[in-house]
Design a protein around this motif. Structure first.
Motif, mmCIF file in Angstrom:
data_model
loop_
_atom_site.group_PDB
_atom_site.id
_atom_site.type_symbol
_atom_site.label_atom_id
_atom_site.label_comp_id
_atom_site.label_asym_id
_atom_site.label_seq_id
_atom_site.Cartn_x
_atom_site.Cartn_y
_atom_site.Cartn_z
ATOM 1 N N ALA A 61 -19.277 36.036 -48.457
ATOM 2 C CA ALA A 61 -19.443 37.325 -47.775
ATOM 3 C C ALA A 61 -19.204 38.486 -48.736
ATOM 4 C CB ALA A 61 -18.493 37.411 -46.589
ATOM 5 N N ALA A 62 -18.119 38.404 -49.526
ATOM 6 C CA ALA A 62 -17.832 39.466 -50.493
ATOM 7 C C ALA A 62 -18.912 39.535 -51.572
ATOM 8 C CB ALA A 62 -16.460 39.221 -51.129
ATOM 9 N N TYR A 63 -19.380 38.376 -52.003
ATOM 10 C CA TYR A 63 -20.417 38.309 -53.037
ATOM 11 C C TYR A 63 -21.706 38.954 -52.540
ATOM 12 C CZ TYR A 63 -23.423 36.098 -56.603
ATOM 13 O OH TYR A 63 -24.303 35.846 -57.629
ATOM 14 N N ASN A 64 -22.066 38.676 -51.288
ATOM 15 C CA ASN A 64 -23.296 39.236 -50.733
ATOM 16 C C ASN A 64 -23.177 40.736 -50.491
ATOM 17 O OD1 ASN A 64 -24.918 36.965 -50.747
ATOM 18 N ND2 ASN A 64 -24.162 36.252 -48.758
ATOM 19 N N GLU A 65 -21.967 41.206 -50.151
ATOM 20 C CA GLU A 65 -21.784 42.649 -50.005
ATOM 21 C C GLU A 65 -22.050 43.359 -51.331
ATOM 22 O OE1 GLU A 65 -17.927 43.446 -48.458
ATOM 23 O OE2 GLU A 65 -18.351 42.580 -46.477
ATOM 24 N N GLN A 66 -21.576 42.780 -52.421
ATOM 25 C CA GLN A 66 -21.828 43.361 -53.734
ATOM 26 C C GLN A 66 -23.328 43.349 -54.062
ATOM 27 O OE1 GLN A 66 -19.435 41.200 -56.540
ATOM 28 N NE2 GLN A 66 -17.502 42.084 -55.822
ATOM 29 N N ARG A 67 -23.986 42.250 -53.734
ATOM 30 C CA ARG A 67 -25.424 42.146 -54.012
ATOM 31 C C ARG A 67 -26.217 43.163 -53.190
ATOM 32 N NH1 ARG A 67 -27.261 37.722 -56.794
ATOM 33 N NH2 ARG A 67 -29.294 37.854 -55.731
ATOM 34 N N LEU A 68 -25.823 43.356 -51.929
ATOM 35 C CA LEU A 68 -26.540 44.313 -51.091
ATOM 36 C C LEU A 68 -26.355 45.735 -51.599
ATOM 37 C CD1 LEU A 68 -25.831 42.824 -47.559
ATOM 38 C CD2 LEU A 68 -28.027 42.877 -48.760
ATOM 39 N N ARG A 69 -25.147 46.052 -52.099
ATOM 40 C CA ARG A 69 -24.926 47.398 -52.650
ATOM 41 C C ARG A 69 -25.767 47.632 -53.894
ATOM 42 N NH1 ARG A 69 -19.294 46.385 -51.477
ATOM 43 N NH2 ARG A 69 -18.854 46.093 -53.706
ATOM 44 N N ARG A 70 -26.129 46.529 -54.557
ATOM 45 C CA ARG A 70 -26.979 46.627 -55.747
ATOM 46 C C ARG A 70 -28.451 46.398 -55.412
ATOM 47 N NH1 ARG A 70 -22.966 42.547 -59.003
ATOM 48 N NH2 ARG A 70 -21.180 43.980 -59.172
ATOM 49 N N LEU A 71 -28.745 46.347 -54.099
ATOM 50 C CA LEU A 71 -30.115 46.142 -53.605
ATOM 51 C C LEU A 71 -30.665 44.783 -54.039
ATOM 52 C CD1 LEU A 71 -31.585 49.708 -54.230
ATOM 53 C CD2 LEU A 71 -30.464 48.823 -52.181
ATOM 54 N N GLN A 72 -29.774 43.780 -54.078
ATOM 55 C CA GLN A 72 -30.180 42.412 -54.378
ATOM 56 C C GLN A 72 -30.124 41.569 -53.114
ATOM 57 O OE1 GLN A 72 -27.179 41.654 -57.406
ATOM 58 N NE2 GLN A 72 -28.718 41.776 -59.030
ATOM 59 N N ALA A 73 -30.936 40.542 -53.048
ATOM 60 C CA ALA A 73 -30.986 39.682 -51.864
ATOM 61 C C ALA A 73 -29.716 38.838 -51.773
ATOM 62 C CB ALA A 73 -32.206 38.773 -51.932
ATOM 63 N N PRO A 74 -29.173 38.655 -50.579
ATOM 64 C CA PRO A 74 -27.984 37.808 -50.416
ATOM 65 C C PRO A 74 -28.321 36.336 -50.619
ATOM 66 C CG PRO A 74 -28.807 38.503 -48.274
ATOM 67 C CD PRO A 74 -29.608 39.244 -49.297
ATOM 68 N N VAL A 75 -27.286 35.521 -50.827
ATOM 69 C CA VAL A 75 -27.463 34.079 -51.005
ATOM 70 C C VAL A 75 -26.760 33.365 -49.860
ATOM 71 C CG1 VAL A 75 -27.584 34.314 -53.502
ATOM 72 C CG2 VAL A 75 -25.381 33.836 -52.429
ATOM 73 N N ASP A 76 -27.158 32.122 -49.589
ATOM 74 C CA ASP A 76 -26.495 31.372 -48.530
ATOM 75 C C ASP A 76 -25.257 30.670 -49.089
ATOM 76 O OD1 ASP A 76 -27.381 29.091 -49.890
ATOM 77 O OD2 ASP A 76 -29.081 28.788 -48.562
ATOM 78 N N TRP A 77 -24.494 30.053 -48.173
ATOM 79 C CA TRP A 77 -23.208 29.458 -48.534
ATOM 80 C C TRP A 77 -23.364 28.315 -49.527
ATOM 81 C CZ3 TRP A 77 -20.962 24.585 -46.924
ATOM 82 C CH2 TRP A 77 -19.593 24.464 -47.248
#
Length: 239
Positions: A167-183
């Protein structure tokens, strides 16, 4: 001679003092843990807000940070490494020895030991826990309960780290306009293993240092140390 009457609250005060005396070690570390956790929350929020501001986002309040995945993953990644340390140490010291260390059994006494030595089954004493006398699965479970509980807590905290971490990793990716990853993809990521291994290596080094340094160094009055006058070669002797 008639004894002086008990002062109101005297029994309660003695009970409290006795409780504090008998449980001082656990209470000390519990309070220290809570203070450290509070300090981590305050420092972590400040660092988190610095990152948000640097990326053009508004800072968050303490309550928001405490319920964030960023705070949760930082906490759980430390918990899992600590319980890994104790789980491995509990199990390793059954079979492995370190000559001269008070943290080790004496050479030649490796293994789970006999029922007589462990006071189990027919050799259980009157003051032994009732489960120690059981000769079925209950006795087997109780004989290994410490390692099992420590291992389960490690696995659960590691699982919690992976869930909060993604969840924390995906929040960082979204702030950088990157696609989230699954678990499942996160479990093989460098972020997950970097968080885990940076804690594991420090905990394992600390255990190795304690086992070896206690051969040659002393701390008077501590059960984690040999008596000051004990020879360096003395093994399994506590002060």
């Amino acid at each position: 001679m008639t004894p002086a009457p008990e002062r109101p609250g005297g029994t309660t005060a003695r009970t409290v003092r006795r409780f504090l005396r008998d449980n001082g070690l656990g209470l000390f570390f519990l309070i220290a843990f809570l203070l450290a956790l509070a300090g981590q929350a305050l420092a972590g929020r400040a660092e988190f807000n610095d990152q948000l501001v640097a990326e053009g986002f508004a800072p968050v309040g303490l309550g928001t940070y405490l319920t964030s995945s960023d705070f949760a993953v930082d906490v759980t990644e430390n918990w899992q490494s600590e319980y890994l340390q104790f789980s491995l140490y509990i199990l390793a010291t059954v079979w492995l020895v370190q000559r001269g260390s008070p943290e080790s059994k004496e050479p030649g006494k490796t293994g789970t030991e006999s029922d007589r030595e462990q006071r189990t089954g027919p050799y259980a004493r009157e003051d032994s826990p009732r489960r120690a006398a059981a000769r079925d699965w209950r006795g087997l479970l109780y004989s290994n309960s410490l390692g099992l509980v420590m291992g389960v807590v490690f696995l659960l905290s590691w699982l919690a780290q992976s869930v909060t971490g993604v969840a924390a990793y995906n929040e960082q990716r979204l702030r950088r306009l990157q696609a989230p990853v699954d678990w499942t993809r996160y479990l093989s990521s460098a972020d997950f293993w970097s968080r885990s291994l940076q804690n594991w290596q420090s905990e394992l080094l600390a255990v190795a240092s304690m086992a070896v340094l206690a051969i040659y160094l002393r701390q008077r009055g501590s059960p984690e140390s040999k008596p000051v006058g004990a020879p360096d070669s003395a093994t399994g002797v506590e002060g």
